[in-house]
Every structure is written in structure tokens, then in C-alpha cells.
Design a protein around this motif. Sequence first.
Motif, short mmCIF file in Angstrom:
data_model
loop_
_atom_site.label_atom_id
_atom_site.label_comp_id
_atom_site.label_asym_id
_atom_site.label_seq_id
_atom_site.Cartn_x
_atom_site.Cartn_y
_atom_site.Cartn_z
N LEU A 77 0.85 -1.35 -0.15
CA LEU A 77 -0.02 0.06 0.03
C LEU A 77 0.97 1.22 0.03
CD1 LEU A 77 -2.90 -0.90 2.39
CD2 LEU A 77 -2.74 -1.65 0.05
N GLY A 205 -0.43 -0.02 4.85
CA GLY A 205 -1.45 0.99 4.80
C GLY A 205 -1.55 1.92 5.99
N THR A 318 -5.59 -1.70 -4.28
CA THR A 318 -5.22 -0.35 -3.78
C THR A 318 -5.31 0.74 -4.97
OG1 THR A 318 -3.36 -1.24 -2.56
CG2 THR A 318 -3.05 1.05 -2.88
N LEU A 321 -9.09 1.35 -4.78
CA LEU A 321 -9.79 1.97 -3.46
C LEU A 321 -9.23 3.35 -3.30
CD1 LEU A 321 -9.29 -0.91 -0.88
CD2 LEU A 321 -11.59 0.09 -2.10
N GLN A 322 -7.88 3.67 -3.54
CA GLN A 322 -7.52 4.87 -3.42
C GLN A 322 -7.49 5.78 -4.82
OE1 GLN A 322 -3.27 5.11 -1.33
NE2 GLN A 322 -3.64 3.18 -0.65
N ASN A 337 -7.77 2.31 3.59
CA ASN A 337 -7.26 1.17 2.65
C ASN A 337 -7.05 0.07 3.70
OD1 ASN A 337 -6.47 -0.58 0.82
ND2 ASN A 337 -5.50 0.77 -0.46
#
Length: 530
Positions: A77, A205, A318, A321-322, A337
Motif C-alpha cells: 500500500l 497502509g 489499492t 480504493l485509493q 485502505n
Amino acid sequence: MSIELAYSVTNPEPKNESGNSTQVSAKLSPNGFALVPQPSEDVKDPLNWSSFKKSTTLLIWCLGCFATTASGLGNALGYFVQAQAYHKPDPISLSYSVVAATAGIAIGPLFAIPLAHLFGRTRIFLWSMVGLLATGIWSATMTHSDQYGDFIAARLFGGLFGGIAPALGAETIMDLFFLHQRGKAFTVLNLSFLAGVVVGPTLSGFIVGSTSWTVQFWWSNGVEGIVIILALALLEDTYYDRTPEAEDCRKSWPDSFLANRTATFFAGARVIPPMSMAEIIQVFCNPFLIGICPVTLLCGGLILVDFGFAAFFNIILTVFLQGSTATGGYGFTPGQNAEFLFCLWFGVIVAQLYGHFANDRIPLWICHRNGGIWQPEYRLHTLWLPGLVILPVSLGLYGASLQYHLHYMILALATFLGGFATNAIVPVTANYIVECFKGHASESAATMGVYRLAFSLTIPFFAPAWISKVGAGWCLGMAAFFSIFAYLGPLLLMWKGAKIRTWSFKSLLADEGGLKVIKTAGNMEARREV
């Protein structure tokens, strides 16, 4: 504890042509299972070790397996932060560090297994942990913008050292545990390895969201240091030659603590008999030969497809989500995350519970239903729920979530189901192939490791173009259908596995199929039906 029973040998010579059986003296467990393999009378025989000593040995190996993937995926992450540090415009290019570590994990055992046959598994395990610790320090110190290449090299060598523990641990299980205990043991070993896939990114994360990204490696270095200390203090090699010719070698093994530690990890008495160069070359070739046997191709195909898709989409999770909401992402921070990944933790926990209660019970129940005669294919029946039902559903749900930007809790459910399914499948397939080639457990485990990781190594290079062409929904929907198709291999093995096993290389094939391992209807026999 075991019960020894002696039988009159009513048929002293096996009659392969007529189908008669030979009865032999055997030791049985208190619940009526034949002890396979049969232990010797020596208290130093690993099969005769106390439950506490066996559990401690397995725990140390499991910690080593956990450290492997926790370190290899320790920066999963950290892409966005590292992209700034290395002046890389595309965070996806930072995922190549994880690909490099994964490649090392797949390849490392192929070179470590011959060394283990020369110097002993425990010695190679210890020094692999030392190498993993050194490469972790190397990775954490590559902080300058011109050190991206060095960072990738550090991750590759970390994988080479880290992939050793899971493969050699399989042989340790075969040395320590009886047939009716191995399902649980393989579940614990493999899920320790797979737990690192979850814990590493989760902690990554939280770390990159609050402190320097280099801390991602320092915490795993601490775990590796603990493993090294425990191994030096408590770990013993489990190799044990039960032939009469090896009695002198067994007696020469030192009993005092310091002499034993020196002999095990550094120098002194040999842990295993010497091998010729021709034999070492054969050991190196064995994983490749096992890999092309029909039984391995059919079982490995399932893990190749299932774990490959699951691992890749966990890697790119990742990015989704980010990523910004304007581009179809969810706009998560690294901390959010990491919190999201706890659904994978629950997947691993449920897979551990499923394996604990199912991976021995279901095969032994089927064995009991078939007169107590054992076949390795009985283990594959535990794959019906995770492999044929839950994994395709999870991939389809995953694709729908990304395609239609559904609520992140639906994505979390898909991730949980996928985490459970893939983590439940891996120990069963590894256990099955090891038992098909049980004289070559490390080579078999290394081969299954290659099958497990090969697709996930290559898919990052073409899946982004695949997703951009058809969309995430179609991509993952097709993956769901591919996973169903891959299940045809285990189905064929459940049906005709005993026959398919005979098509393997005769020098490698060794299994316990045909052994009568369960007391049935008052019958206390332990014999091989021939």
C-alpha cells in the motif's frame, strides 16, 4: 500415545495378481487410526516426539512462512508514497517491486531444496531467515530517488530467501505428523504463509498513512529476528533414517545443547547422509518432473487460475480504493485502505477454521465409508464449497462492484469471500500433491508454489489492458467462469485419480493409496490392499 497390536499373518506373501492382502503388525492411535507411517521404537524419532515439541517445531516454521510474505508484500500500500520518492509518475510501476518479491518466492525453493539435501533443512531454514533479514534492511535503506533499481533488486533477493520456508516446511510436516493429522498441519503452515499476504499490506497502509514508508520493512525485520532466535534455541532437524544401516549415524548425533546447536546450524556431525553430484542434480530436476505429471497438471491448474486472479486483484485493489471517485475509484486514504483489508483477515480466519474442522474430518469420513481404505483423492472433496461455489461468486461480485461502483461494503463482502476461498484451497491442493509424491515433499511443495504464483506474476502485465478493453465487470466475470472451468481438474482426479497417479514418473511416485487406516466394524487391521 499409541496402541500396538500384533496380528497373525494369514497371508505372508502379497499376491498382487489375485488381489489378496497382507496383514502386518501395526501401531494404532487410541481412536483406531493406523499410524501412517509407522514410528520406530526410538524416542528420538520425530514421529515419537511429544505433542508440545511437534507443535513448537511447527510454530517456528509457521512464523518463518508468515515473515516471508509479510516482508514480500510489506510495501503493497506504499505505491503512491514511493512513486513520489522515486519520481515515478505511474504508481502501478511500483507494484513491480511486489512482482519481483513474488518471483523470488516462487524460484527460491528450486535452488534451496538441493542445498537442504546436502546440509539439512533446518540449517537452510535458519540461514534463509538471516538472508531475509539482510534484504529487509537493504530495502529499508533505499530511500534516494536514484535507488529504485536497487530497491527492486532487494525485493527480488528477499523473495529468493523468503520462499524457502514454505517448501521445506512441507517435508517437516511429513516427518512429524501421521496421515490422519496432516490436513490440520498443512492448513496451519500454508495459512501462516498466506496470512502474511493480508497482514503485510494492512500494516503497510497504516504505516504510510502516518509515518515513513521505510517502517514497512523494519517491523517485519523484527519478526525475522525473533524467528532466528527461536530457531537457534529450539529447532531441531526432523530428518530421521529408520533403516538399520543408519543406526551408527543416529547414535553419533550430539545430545548436549551447544554441541547439538553447532552440529545443526554450523558444522559438526552430518544431519543427513552424503549425496553424490548426480543425486543432487536429480533433486534439482525433481520439481520440474513433478510439475509435468498429469496429476500435478490437473490439480495445479486449479491453483494456477484461482490464486492467480485472486492475488492480482488484491494487488491492484489499492489502485481502485485509493483512486479518485472521478476515475471510478473510491477515494480512500491509505489508512482507510488498510482498514478495508480487515475483511481479508476475516477470510483467512474463516479459512483456518474451515481447514481445522474439514481438512482431516471429511477425507477420513469418506475413507470410513469406503471400508477404511485410504486414497489421497479423498482430500480433494473439501474443495467443493470454496472452489466451485464461493470463489466464482466472489469474483463475479467483485467485478459487479467495480463495474457499477457499488457500495464499498459489497466490495468488502466480495473480498472476504475471495479471501476465504483462495486460502481454503491452497492447503488442500498442496497436501494432496505432497501425498502423491510423499518421498519428495519439498520438491512437490516447491512445484505447487510455482503453480500458485506463476499466473499472478504475469497477469499484471496484461490485465490492465484487458480491463481497459472490456471493463472490470467483464474481466472479473470471465475470471469467475475460468475458475469454474479450472475445477474440472480436481473433479477428474476425484473420479479417476488412482489411475491418473500411475501415469507419473515411477521414480517419483510414492503414495499411501490402498492402505487400510481406519478401524471398521470391530476390525483392527492396518494393511495395504494390493
